[in-house]
Design an enzyme around this catalytic site. Structure first.
Site, PDB file in Angstrom:
ATOM      1  N   GLU A 189      80.822  50.507  51.673  1.00  0.00           N
ATOM      2  CA  GLU A 189      81.046  49.710  50.712  1.00  0.00           C
ATOM      3  C   GLU A 189      79.528  49.608  49.986  1.00  0.00           C
ATOM      4  O   GLU A 189      78.739  49.121  50.327  1.00  0.00           O
ATOM      5  CB  GLU A 189      81.224  48.370  51.190  1.00  0.00           C
ATOM      6  CG  GLU A 189      81.398  47.096  50.228  1.00  0.00           C
ATOM      7  CD  GLU A 189      81.432  45.743  50.623  1.00  0.00           C
ATOM      8  OE1 GLU A 189      82.228  44.867  50.091  1.00  0.00           O
ATOM      9  OE2 GLU A 189      80.698  45.536  51.745  1.00  0.00           O
ATOM     10  N   ASP A 210      80.533  47.617  56.088  1.00  0.00           N
ATOM     11  CA  ASP A 210      80.333  46.533  55.139  1.00  0.00           C
ATOM     12  C   ASP A 210      78.715  46.542  54.546  1.00  0.00           C
ATOM     13  O   ASP A 210      77.864  46.676  55.619  1.00  0.00           O
ATOM     14  CB  ASP A 210      80.426  45.365  56.034  1.00  0.00           C
ATOM     15  CG  ASP A 210      80.347  44.031  55.254  1.00  0.00           C
ATOM     16  OD1 ASP A 210      81.062  43.734  54.228  1.00  0.00           O
ATOM     17  OD2 ASP A 210      79.481  43.321  55.866  1.00  0.00           O
TER      18      ASP A 210
END
Length: 711
Positions: free
Chosen positions: A395, A359
């Site tokens: 990401e 993330d």
């Protein structure tokens, strides 16, 4: 397990080992080790269970390399514990020690539950003081804190081995452990759990999935502002313990049972040939800003774990908030890199996972001069003998930077440009042909100049964050009222269309168009070069009713709707066949980029581009909305011989008469897919492809995708 020795006396602490960090079980007892560079005293608190006062408080007096450690004989697996750490309280300079607050071990392998911030007892400061975080709260938080649990790591893995599926063969399914089976219609014995997930493995297999990407399973904390509104942190991007599986996804039979249940799930998925990729959040922790709770790292050693900033008078009072979540872990700190590396290795070696999706991964690569693909953390991973062999997916953005295409050679990336291009093209936006050409062929412009391949592009149309695929073609505006923020949260730029009506419609023409556009997007996802990632439920038109930020909705808004499996069986069947097509025709699973050259001496380039009239596409014409191309299969397929695939991507509102190139000597064109046809007719069964007559052109319906094969 009561905190007493085998002889029944109160336990004592003796010199142990400074490594490994955390609580390490041995036949004789447990070794405890906690890193804190700036602490002055460290106390280990032992508990009989999740509530009640500590049954023993033991000071760890041994210290080496900033690690406080000690050995406690006689205690066993199941023992609950926590720490209280003393040191300077000087928030202006980043020191926030408070010996009244019970702290979770950053290396806890399991925890007993969730923190409960009753009357703000978890805050290290007085919430009512005008000094705010510069004040001090002396109340004991032990009763409000979950406890860490000593875990026996033994587990019968049997013959478990990593499936080791090459990236170019992966079909990733992004889903949520709880949400996948929480719906009562799921019919599983333990809904919303690791064990319940196992019961749906046959569904995944029948769909053609061979990798699941699980939203965070690290134990996480729900923020007070959500709980006060009757909501919660459903997605879990608020990590409390980086080594502990989320206890809320267990059966809760015993403290720590989630460790065995998680391993059982992984073992079952591996037996089915499905890899396990974890969505991990190492960019920030659950402790929030300077006004957040003291749960673990803040009280253990704030300066060692967080990136701090401030004014000349208070140079380290505040937290760098690159993540938008209140704080950012300090990847200039050796303690942080060690903790993250230890956590990743633990999940691979002990929990047997196959890879990670990081993330806000650009945070992990920030150096003083900005994002660098040679950042310390990336170098540490690259040389690690365990982590360098697993799947690493970034990401590639955060609040301040967008780094798609800029990660190191051993990383793949969520390709946000693929998502945006596909949405714009399928919506009918002008000027998309050039970008479409780059995206369907693996995004060589992003990954072709640094040693990476087409599979390093993880292609997706939708993910947990944003509209579902059904909502992408049903709503032009977000509808997040259920989040109780007056619809202010969530993105306003969704690149969506509602086909004429906002939300559900009884108009057959609108529903037909929506279904057709969904099929177009699924074709784009699975037939483009790269690694496809499907959002769970998109194959059955799962809806969030226009909510594009369902992070706080632990309810049917965000859960997998098992009733939709029957309601939208035609789309499910279409999706299965689309995935199956990529298995039959491996040109759709290429590792290498297409070059537009004859690579096998058959007189046909590996890819050839066409407009509707066999001339080159009108790349620079903003009004051109139809793109055609041919792929050379480049292989022998039993009696069928060599094959070519021809794609017609028509985002135009008008019918297109597309001229076809010659099928080849002794070959003819057959239709596999035409999304402009009614469901059931739009995707031919293998072996039942429809021969074209006449064979030199094809009438492509408005806003349709066509796939032909010559053989």
């Amino acid at each position: 397990m009561p905190a007493t020795s085998e002889a029944g006396s109160l336990p004592t602490v003796t010199p142990g080992r400074w490594y490994p960090l955390g609580a390490t079980l041995t036949p004789e007892g447990v070794n405890f080790a906690l890193y804190s560079r700036n602490a002055t005293r460290v106390f280990l608190h032992l508990f009989d269970g999740t509530s009640g006062a500590a049954t023993a408080v033991l000071e760890l007096t041994e210290r080496e390399r900033y690690v406080w450690y000690g050995f406690v004989a006689g205690i066993k697996a199941g023992q609950c514990y926590g720490y209280k750490v003393d040191g300077p309280f000087d928030p202006a300079n980043g020191q926030r020690f408070n010996p009244n607050k019970l702290l979770l071990d950053p290396y806890a392998r399991a925890i007993t539950g969730k923190p409960q911030n009753t009357d703000n007892v978890l805050l290290g400061y007085d919430a009512h003081s005008p000094l705010k975080d510069l004040s001090f709260d002396a109340r004991d938080s032990s009763a409000a804190m979950p406890k860490a649990v000593v875990i026996d790591p033994h587990f019968d893995w049997g013959r478990d081995r990593p499936p080791g599926i090459p990236f170019e063969q992966l079909v990733i399914y992004e889903t949520h452990v709880k949400g996948f089976t929480a719906d009562p219609a799921s019919g599983v014995k333990a809904p919303g759990t690791y064990l319940g997930f196992i019961e749906k493995i046959p569904y995944l297999k029948s769909l053609g999935i061979n990798a699941v990407e699980l939203l965070p399973v690290h134990a996480f904390h729900a923020e007070d502002f959500l709980l006060d509104k009757g909501l919660t942190n459903y997605w879990g991007y608020n990590t409390l313990a980086f080594f502990a599986p989320e206890p809320g996804y267990s059966t809760r039979h015993t403290p720590g049972c989630e460790v065995v249940e998680f391993k059982t799930m992984v073992k079952a998925l591996h037996e089915a040939g499905i890899e396990v990729i974890l969505d991990v959040v190492y960019n920030h922790s659950a402790e929030g800003s300077e006004l957040g709770p003291t749960l673990s790292l803040r009280g253990v050693d704030n300066r060692s774990y967080y990136s701090l900033l401030g004014s000349a008078e208070a140079p380290a009072r505040f937290y760098d908030n690159t993540t938008g979540c209140g704080n950012t872990l300090d990847f200039f700190s050796a303690a942080v890199i060690r903790m993250v590396m230890d956590s990743l290795r633990y999940w691979v070696k002990v929990m047997h996972v196959d890879g990670f999706r990081f993330d806000l991964a650009s945070v992990l690569g920030r150096e003083r001069s900005g994002f660098q693909r040679s950042a310390s953390f990336f170098d540490a991973v690259a040389q690690d003998p365990v982590l360098s062999r697993v799947k690493l997916i970034a990401e590639p953005w955060d609040l301040g930077t967008y780094e798609v295409g800029n990660f190191p050679v051993d990383w793949s990336e969520w390709n946000g440009r693929f998502r945006d291009t596909m949405r714009r093209f399928m919506r009918g936006d002008p000027g998309q042909l050039g970008s479409m050409g780059r995206r369907v062929t693996g995004s060589a412009d992003l990954y072709g100049d640094d040693g990476r391949s087409a599979y390093n592009s993880v292609n997706f149309i939708t993910c947990h964050d944003g509209f579902t695929l059904n909502d992408l073609v049903s709503y032009e505006h977000k509808h997040n009222e259920a989040n109780l923020e007056d619809n202010r949260d969530g993105s306003n730029d969704n690149i969506s269309c509602n086909c004429g009506v906002e939300g559900p419609s009884d108009d057959p023409a609108i529903e037909r168009l929506r279904g057709q556009l969904i099929r177009n997007q699924l074709c784009a996802l699975f037939f483009s070069l790269g690694t496809p990632m499907l959002l769970a439920g998109d194959e059955v038109r799962r809806t969030q009713h226009g909510n594009n930020n369902a992070y706080c909705q632990d309810n049917p808004i965000a859960w997998f709707d098992w009733g939709a499996v029957e309601r939208n069986a035609d789309l499910l069947h279409f999706t299965r066949k689309a995935i199956g097509l990529t298995r039959r025709y491996t040109v759709l699973q290429r590792r290498k980029f297409l070059l537009g050259r004859d690579m096998n001496c058959d007189g046909v380039a590996d890819i050839s581009w066409f407009g509707t009239d066999l001339n080159p596409p009108r790349w620079d014409d903003p009004q051109a909305r139809t793109l055609c191309y041919r792929l050379d299969g480049g292989e022998i397929m039993s009696a069928a011989g060599r094959y070519y695939l021809f794609f017609i991507l028509n985002a135009d509102n008008r019918l297109q008469d597309v001229q076809l190139p010659p099928a080849g000597d002794g070959m003819r064109w057959y239709r596999i897919v035409d999304t402009g046809l009614p469901p059931g007719e739009d995707f031919a069964e293998a072996g039942a492809e429809v021969p074209l007559q006449p064979a030199d052109h094809y009438l492509a319906n408005p806003r349709s995708t066509v796939v032909l094969i010559s053989r």
